[in-house]
Design an enzyme around this catalytic site. Structure first.
Site, mmCIF file in Angstrom:
data_model
loop_
_atom_site.group_PDB
_atom_site.id
_atom_site.type_symbol
_atom_site.label_atom_id
_atom_site.label_comp_id
_atom_site.label_asym_id
_atom_site.label_seq_id
_atom_site.Cartn_x
_atom_site.Cartn_y
_atom_site.Cartn_z
ATOM 1 C CB SER A 97 67.800 58.027 14.158
ATOM 2 O OG SER A 97 67.649 57.861 15.543
ATOM 3 N N GLY A 99 72.561 61.146 15.000
ATOM 4 C CA GLY A 99 73.760 61.503 14.240
ATOM 5 C C GLY A 99 73.446 61.863 12.796
ATOM 6 N NE ARG A 100 72.206 56.692 9.727
ATOM 7 C CZ ARG A 100 71.809 55.455 9.851
ATOM 8 N NH1 ARG A 100 70.537 55.176 9.988
ATOM 9 N NH2 ARG A 100 72.688 54.477 9.838
ATOM 10 C CD GLU A 123 80.609 66.905 26.877
ATOM 11 O OE1 GLU A 123 80.884 66.189 25.894
ATOM 12 O OE2 GLU A 123 81.154 66.765 27.974
#
Length: 179
Positions: A97, A99-100, A123
């Site tokens: 979620s 990443g989306r 990072e």
């Protein structure tokens, strides 16, 4: 081999995995969810130099309004959770979620070492502006079994660069390497 929820719980009971704070509802089928801590940092210089100490400015994410991350900028974040891993290899991966939303939580440093004892520095980069909040789910720890004995655990290495316990992001220590 990846540890299952039952195996992670067994390692926690033995003290070979430590997660503080621990919340049973964050334990998945084969991972443990970690959250964004309250601190972010950015590098002071526009051009970073691998041979010098690149200093960072650390700031708190406003509690209610969050903070908007911008593309083209590297942010160092930190997990809310302090972890110790004494018998397995931890890997930190972003949640799907997250990443989306176009958020990457690590450039290359997703693997921990046996003996790593600290908060995880993230990072963070984004593909478009996105508002983040302290304590939001940000990633998941996956634990792998180790075959064979370990000679030197990370927290006992003389040249380990990231052993100082801190709940703030830690800048690159590449400049301490001998090369």
């Amino acid at each position: 081999m990846i540890l299952t929820d039952q195996q992670i719980l067994a390692e926690i009971e033995k003290g070979t995995i430590v997660i503080e704070p621990y919340d049973r509802s964050c334990l998945g089928t084969n991972s443990y969810d970690v959250h964004l801590g309250k601190y972010l940092a950015t590098y002071r210089d526009e051009v970073l130099d691998a041979r010098k100490h690149n200093e960072i400015d650390t700031f708190e994410i406003p509690e209610e309004e969050g903070y908007v991350l911008q593309p083209g900028r590297l942010y160092l974040g930190v997990t809310q959770e302090y972890t110790e891993t004494h018998a397995t290899v931890p890997f930190l991966e972003g949640k799907s979620s997250v990443g989306r939303l176009g958020i990457d939580i690590h450039a290359t440093a997703g693997k921990g070492d046996v003996g790593f004892c600290n908060h995880w520095t993230l990072e963070i980069s984004v593909s478009m502006p996105v508002r983040v909040y302290r304590n939001m789910p940000i990633g998941q720890l996956i634990y792998f079994t180790v075959q064979g004995d370990v000679n030197t655990f990370y927290n006992r290495k003389e040249n380990a660069k990231y052993n100082d316990k801190t709940d703030k992001p830690v800048e690159s220590m590449m400049w301490k390497n001998k090369w």
